[in-house]
Design a protein around this motif. Structure first.
Motif, short mmCIF file in Angstrom:
data_model
loop_
_atom_site.label_atom_id
_atom_site.label_comp_id
_atom_site.label_asym_id
_atom_site.label_seq_id
_atom_site.Cartn_x
_atom_site.Cartn_y
_atom_site.Cartn_z
N LEU A 191 43.90 -19.73 9.61
CA LEU A 191 42.56 -19.72 10.17
C LEU A 191 41.78 -18.48 9.70
N GLN A 192 42.51 -17.42 9.48
CA GLN A 192 41.88 -16.22 8.91
C GLN A 192 41.42 -16.51 7.48
N ALA A 193 42.23 -17.19 6.72
CA ALA A 193 41.88 -17.54 5.34
C ALA A 193 40.66 -18.47 5.30
N LYS A 194 40.51 -19.30 6.34
CA LYS A 194 39.37 -20.22 6.42
C LYS A 194 38.10 -19.52 6.89
N GLY A 195 38.23 -18.28 7.36
CA GLY A 195 37.06 -17.53 7.81
C GLY A 195 36.71 -17.70 9.27
N LYS A 196 37.53 -18.45 10.03
CA LYS A 196 37.24 -18.64 11.45
C LYS A 196 37.70 -17.44 12.29
N ILE A 197 38.61 -16.65 11.70
CA ILE A 197 39.11 -15.42 12.32
C ILE A 197 38.98 -14.32 11.26
N LYS A 198 38.41 -13.18 11.63
CA LYS A 198 38.32 -12.08 10.67
C LYS A 198 39.64 -11.27 10.64
N ARG A 199 40.20 -11.04 11.84
CA ARG A 199 41.45 -10.28 11.94
C ARG A 199 42.31 -10.87 13.05
N VAL A 200 43.62 -10.74 12.89
CA VAL A 200 44.57 -11.23 13.89
C VAL A 200 45.13 -10.04 14.64
N GLY A 201 45.14 -10.13 15.96
CA GLY A 201 45.71 -9.06 16.77
C GLY A 201 46.64 -9.62 17.83
N VAL A 202 47.28 -8.72 18.55
CA VAL A 202 48.15 -9.11 19.66
C VAL A 202 47.83 -8.22 20.85
#
Length: 393
Positions: A191-202
């Motif tokens: 989803l990050q690669a698709k641009g729907k998420i800029k960064r992944v966090g926890v």
């Protein structure tokens, strides 16, 4: 106003790696230089948004749309550009109210917002569906930071399995219903690669859980954890692990839900839902689930010592509490705002540089409580019948 612009410039200067403080460069603590900083030093926490008030409400207040519109606008204009919510807050109503407030912003202000939300582990079996639901409520095409709210395991999922219908309640979770950690984080990366998420966090991830997430190949940008003067469990390994690997530290509950504001003098004065933490005896309220005797006497002894340090320094304790996580290496501290005047007050607090000597005095005043509460970085779950139920591993 002149002051507003001063704080905005100071926040940006800090994000670029300059000393934390009043602009004189006298602070002993400096923020590390980081590539692509994406959070302001002070973040706007949205847990309170859409609260309905009444006896069953966690916060005990009604947070109206007008309040959200005014507070969000004032905050972003003042340089508080990191706004953090969650799909679970008020069963999605926090995201909805925030989405309307963001829609009402001047487009130039909206462009400055760094938007963060979260997914509970129970929904990680279909990450994109949960994300799409959040985006619809937020009226956004993408989020800047999408965070897994709690670790993905039976223990963490149990509390959310009943739809968060009652605080302290949990439900049995079948092992077969636990989402795959690898699949979850690979989905997040896609989803990050698709641009729907800029960064992944926890959020609320311990060292072992961070290792599991990173082993999937997904880049973890941040870890949001509870950290404050009277809850320093993150110092037992989590902070060092994150700093060494470029995982930004985002701290929540810097005022320990008002306890570090000095508004309570005895355990009995603390509202029921806020007395569920491991500072308090599990027997105090039926909604507590940590199963421990608590540290009530030591907690209020520590608060008295902190008030002494604050009085000696001539700085309000709430200001020290907000500045402390930043002085200890956190990149962002999240606070909630219910009144416009709190925005300027909290900006002044995080803009304040704490000397090395003052930080050491604060450390010493809280060391006994830190040791007593130990490395369990879960505020709400602990030893039950001799078994550790804490979710942060």
């Amino acid at each position: 106003s002149q002051n507003r612009h001063k704080y905005t410039r100071t926040l940006r200067r800090n994000m670029s790696g300059e000393p934390v403080g009043d602009g004189t460069g006298e602070s002993d603590f400096k923020k590390p230089k980081l590539d692509g900083p994406f959070t302001s030093l002070l973040g706007f926490g949205c847990w309170q948004l859409a609260s309905t008030g009444g006896s069953g409400d966690y916060w005990g207040l009604e947070y109206t749309q007008d309040m959200a519109n005014q507070n969000i606008s004032k905050a972003v204009e003042s340089g508080i550009t990191f706004i953090d919510t969650a799909g679970d807050y008020s069963k999605g109503a926090s995201e909805t109210q925030l989405g309307l407030a963001l829609k009402a912003l001047d487009p130039n202000l909206r462009a400055k917002v760094v938007l963060a939300t979260k997914i509970v582990p129970n929904l990680c079996c279909d990450v994109e569906a949960a994300l799409d639901a959040s985006l619809a409520r937020l009226q956004a095409d993408s989020v800047d930071l999408y965070q897994v709210h709690w670790p993905i395991d039976k223990n963490a999922m149990a509390h959310f399995a009943n739809g968060h219908a009652s605080f302290g309640a949990s439900a049995e979770v079948d092992e077969s219903s636990v989402p795959s950690i690898e699949k979850t984080f690979k989905s997040l990366a896609a989803l990050q690669a698709k641009g729907k998420i800029k960064r992944v966090g926890v959020c609320n991830f311990g060292v072992e859980q961070l290792k599991e997430a990173q082993a999937t190949g997904c880049t973890i940008a941040s870890n949001q954890i509870c950290y404050n003067l009277i809850f320093r469990a993150a110092e037992f390994g989590i902070m060092d692990y994150c700093k060494a690997r470029g995982i930004r530290l985002i701290g929540y509950s810097p005022l320990m839900q008002g306890i570090l504001h000095g508004r309570y003098e005895t355990p009995e004065e603390v509202p029921m839902y806020r007395a569920r933490t491991r500072h308090f005896a599990a027997s105090r309220h039926s909604c507590s689930r940590h199963g421990e005797p608590g540290h009530e006497e030591l907690t209020f002894k520590t608060l008295a010592a902190l008030n002494g340090v604050a009085s000696k320094a001539g700085i309000p304790l709430c200001d020290l509490a907000l500045a402390y996580p930043l002085a200890k290496g956190f990149d962002t501290v999240i606070a909630g705002f219910t009144k416009l005047e709190y925005i300027d007050a909290n900006l002044k607090a995080v803009d304040r540089g704490l000397s090395k000597e003052l930080v050491e005095e604060l450390d010493a005043s809280t060391q006994e409580l830190k040791d007593a509460m130990g490395p369990n970085c879960d505020l709400w779950q602990g030893m039950v019948d001799g078994k550790q139920t804490g979710r942060v591993m």
